[in-house]
Design an enzyme around this catalytic site. Structure first.
Site, PDB file in Angstrom:
ATOM      1  N   SER A  30      39.676  39.514  37.190  1.00  0.00           N
ATOM      2  CA  SER A  30      38.907  39.416  35.949  1.00  0.00           C
ATOM      3  C   SER A  30      37.441  39.067  36.218  1.00  0.00           C
ATOM      4  O   SER A  30      36.559  39.486  35.452  1.00  0.00           O
ATOM      5  CB  SER A  30      39.550  38.376  35.022  1.00  0.00           C
ATOM      6  OG  SER A  30      39.684  37.141  35.683  1.00  0.00           O
ATOM      7  N   GLY A  82      36.409  37.993  43.871  1.00  0.00           N
ATOM      8  CA  GLY A  82      36.736  36.660  43.371  1.00  0.00           C
ATOM      9  C   GLY A  82      37.698  35.962  44.309  1.00  0.00           C
ATOM     10  O   GLY A  82      37.936  36.396  45.444  1.00  0.00           O
ATOM     11  N   GLU A 103      41.934  43.930  49.893  1.00  0.00           N
ATOM     12  CA  GLU A 103      40.770  43.030  49.835  1.00  0.00           C
ATOM     13  C   GLU A 103      40.392  42.571  51.241  1.00  0.00           C
ATOM     14  O   GLU A 103      39.200  42.499  51.586  1.00  0.00           O
ATOM     15  CB  GLU A 103      41.093  41.830  48.936  1.00  0.00           C
ATOM     16  CG  GLU A 103      41.229  42.222  47.478  1.00  0.00           C
ATOM     17  CD  GLU A 103      41.709  41.105  46.572  1.00  0.00           C
ATOM     18  OE1 GLU A 103      41.492  41.208  45.361  1.00  0.00           O
ATOM     19  OE2 GLU A 103      42.304  40.137  47.054  1.00  0.00           O
TER      20      GLU A 103
HETATM   21  C1  5RP Z   1      43.251  39.607  43.411  1.00  0.00           C
HETATM   22  C2  5RP Z   1      42.427  38.450  43.814  1.00  0.00           C
HETATM   23  C3  5RP Z   1      41.438  37.935  42.833  1.00  0.00           C
HETATM   24  O1  5RP Z   1      40.199  37.875  43.431  1.00  0.00           O
HETATM   25  C4  5RP Z   1      41.852  36.549  42.404  1.00  0.00           C
HETATM   26  O2  5RP Z   1      43.180  36.603  41.923  1.00  0.00           O
HETATM   27  C5  5RP Z   1      40.922  35.978  41.341  1.00  0.00           C
HETATM   28  O3  5RP Z   1      41.113  36.663  40.149  1.00  0.00           O
HETATM   29  P1  5RP Z   1      40.322  36.311  38.823  1.00  0.00           P
HETATM   30  O4  5RP Z   1      38.904  36.696  39.054  1.00  0.00           O
HETATM   31  O5  5RP Z   1      41.009  37.134  37.763  1.00  0.00           O
HETATM   32  O6  5RP Z   1      40.475  34.834  38.557  1.00  0.00           O
HETATM   33  O7  5RP Z   1      42.530  37.931  44.896  1.00  0.00           O
HETATM   34  O8  5RP Z   1      44.191  39.941  44.387  1.00  0.00           O
END
Ligand code: 5RP
Length: 218
Positions: A30, A82, A103
């Site tokens: 997000s 993120g 990632e």
């Molecule tokens: C997805 C991730 C995201 O970066 C992590 O979950 C953070 O998500 P958000 O920005 O929705 O808090 O690692 O695999």
């Protein structure tokens, strides 16, 4: 200030790290969704993006940003993503959205990893957020037993399949004293694709959004 507003502030601060006219790496979640939207809203001149998930790919394309295959580009100047937890040492836990493997690949291919979080993600030590581990389906029980033997409590993320066709075990109660060492050790369990610790390749810049502004940690 609500959490979503803070996420947008962190995403906005990351725009300063985007080199114009180049291909950049884009993460998932997000907070990154705000970053993708801002790239489009501000008409930031990027030559394209390498994406870490099908979800981000779809969002980038909806905005008319070209998505490129990592195999067709060299190293990337910057990767913006993120995290679920981050420390002042720039070690991260990621994978809440299940995109951890791609990632980690895009982060590895990038010269600068800019991590964007709201202040709720900052922790003195990793471990409060259950550690996601991507596992080849046939090895799920084997890996779960090995994780339990290390003192973790693995929980199968039921009904979830990663973009790579694998499953996720979310490991609760792990004591993470040496993140880089644990990251290597967990990756050595047969059947583990990767785990959500980002300590061997931590972030280079951590942008932490608080109500009074965005703090930069390096
Ligand atoms: C997805 C991730 C995201 O970066 C992590 O979950 C953070 O998500 P958000 O920005 O929705 O808090 O690692 O695999």
């Amino acid at each position: 200030m609500d959490q979503d507003r803070l996420k947008r502030m962190a995403a906005e601060a990351a725009l300063d790290y985007v080199p114009r006219g180049e291909v950049i790496g884009v993460g998932t979640g997000s907070t990154v969704n705000h970053f993708i939207d801002l790239l489009a809203e501000r008409r930031i001149d990027v030559a394209g993006a390498v994406s870490s998930s099908e979800a981000s790919t779809a969002r980038l394309r909806r905005h008319g940003i070209e998505v490129l295959d990592l195999n067709d580009v060299g190293d990337l100047p910057v990767y913006v993503d993120g995290a679920d937890e981050a420390t002042r040492h720039l070690h991260l836990t990621k994978g809440g959205g299940g995109a951890l493997t791609r990632e980690k690949i895009v982060a590895a291919a990038s010269r600068t990893f800019v991590c964007i979080v709201d202040e709720s993600k900052l922790a003195d030590r990793l471990g409060r957020f259950p550690l996601p581990v991507e596992v080849i389906p046939m090895a799920r029980s084997l890996v779960a037993r090995r994780l339990a033997a290390r003192g973790g409590r693995p929980v199968w993320r039921q009904g979830f399949v990663t973009d790579n066709g694998n499953v996720i075990l979310d490991v609760h109660d792990l004591e993470i004293l040496e993140p880089a060492r644990l990251e290597s050790e967990l990756n050595d369990i047969p059947g583990v694709v990767t785990n959500g610790l980002f300590a061997l390749r931590p972030a280079d810049v951590l942008l932490v959004a608080r109500a009074d502004g965005v703090q930069t940690l390096r």
